[in-house]
Each structure stands twice: as C-alpha cells, then as structure tokens.
Scaffold this active site. Structure first.
Site: not given
Length: 251
Positions: A142, A155
């Site tokens: 990401s 995350y």
C-alpha cells in the site's frame, strides 16, 4: 487475440472483491486458469470468469492459518497441475486508533492477515515454483507501506513489513527463476475504502482532492500493474515496490 498467460495458472487471494476480483478477472482474460481465494464465499468473481469462457475455481481460505494456506495451494495444484503466478492480495484495514489506543486483538488480527498471510502464501507457493524452475509473485502492500498514516498504525506497519519480506524473498530466489515484487495502491475505490470512509461524503471529497490526479483509482488500474509484474514484460524486475497511487506519495 493474444493470450500471454495461456496454459498458466494463477492464485489470487482476497479474490472475492475489489482489487482481487479485478486481478483475477484480468488474469483469466489473458488466458490464465485462476484459483480465486477468499475467506468470504462469494462466487461472483468465478462466475464472471467462467461465463466469459475462462476457467476458475473458488477456494475458501483464511490466509492467517497455516493449514488453510497449505490446503489452498495443494488444491490449486491438484486442480490445474501447476502454479505460475500468485497475487497475494488478501488484507484488512483493522480498526482506526492512535498507536497508544490500539488493542492487542486488533494488532494480532491485522498482522495475522496482512503480514503472516503473505508469508504463509509464499511459504507454500514457492516450493511449487522451484520445482517448475520459474514463477512470479506479487504481494499487495500500500502507499501506507512507504509513508506513515496517522490513525492506522498497525495497518501501516503491516504494509511496510510486506515490502520488507518481498525484497528479502526476491533476493533469496533471484537466481532460481522466481521474481517477487510488491504493488502499492493508493486510494482505490473498493469496499475497504467504503468502510474506512463510512459513507462520509466530506471525507471522500477530501481524500479524492488529496490525490494529485484528482480522483480515486479503480481496481482495474491496480490489476494492470499486478499483471505486468507477473508478465515476461517485467522479466528484469524483482524486489521492487511499485507505487500506483495517482501521485499521492510524490507530494
């Protein structure tokens, strides 16, 4: 029409929705047989592939569990006889909280799926690729794997770690025919971003305006990047984290 992945086999985890669905469908359009893997039994991805004349199976799997992942790879090989590509895309966003308020439960769940899941997939995918003498793996990181994001510390940590394990695996198998790369999506229009925004139009507009390109990305745009990293067109690319983000991290 040229089918560059004809007679090849691909695994796509997190394949029921969003980026995973788009990538599984694109693999099939390019000629690959696809194992669509997810812990949620949603057959829309497989149905989309088979209705278009492709070949696909659905495998239910919790990527944080060793036995599930081992069985998933075994089922793929038993069905299709080989494994050429893997897009290890399954991931969750977890709960939003500042670092000091993160719960142990949230930490374990996010790391278990986003990082342990990627490692387990490679653990069982790589031996088959070694037997064949060739393979390509793309792990989904990401933009939160290359920059910090307040409010989602675990995350962010998990996606940074995905890049680290990707680079290490790339070096370990570089001379054995296996390439390992990562793709780092920006803000993509998926069910995950819908959950994160929670239908807040103000937040949606702010995030869209934060993209230099002026819009959210589409799952198909990440699929194209993942497919390229698997293809022979990227034959000299390994250990790379490809950012596909509309310019977000360039600011």
């Amino acid at each position: 029409m040229e089918l560059p992945f004809k007679d090849k086999v691909a695994i796509v985890t997190g394949g029921s929705f969003g980026i995973g669905r788009a990538t599984a469908i694109l693999f099939a359009r390019r000629g690959a047989k696809v194992a669509v893997v997810d812990w949620i039994e949603d057959r829309e991805t497989v149905d989309s592939i088979t209705s278009a004349g492709g070949e696909a199976i659905f495998i239910k799997c919790d990527v944080s569990k060793d036995a599930d992942v081992s069985s998933m790879v075994e089922q793929t090989i038993n069905k299709f006889g080989r494994l050429d590509y893997a897009f290890n895309n399954a991931g969750i966003e977890g709960e939003s909280a500042p670092t000091h308020e993160v719960t142990e439960e949230n930490f374990d769940k996010v790391i278990g799926i986003n990082l342990k899941g990627v490692w387990l997939c490679m653990k069982y995918q790589i031996p088959q690729m070694l037997k064949q003498g060739k393979g390509a793996i793309v792990n989904c990181s990401s933009i939160a794997g290359v920059i910090g994001f307040p409010g989602i510390p675990i995350y962010t940590a998990s996606k940074h770690a995905v890049i680290g394990i990707t680079k290490t695996a790339a070096l370990e198998y570089a001379t054995q025919g296996i390439r390992v790369n990562a793709v780092c999506p920006g803000v993509i229009q998926t069910p995950m971003i819908d959950r994160f925004i929670e239908k807040n139009n103000t937040t949606r507009e702010a995030m869209a305006s934060g993209e230099p390109i002026g819009r959210f990305g589409e799952p198909e745009e990440i699929a194209e990047a993942a497919i390229w990293l698997c293809s022979d067109a990227s034959s000299f690319t390994t250990g790379h984290a490809l950012v596909v983000d509309g310019g977000w991290v360039a600011r």
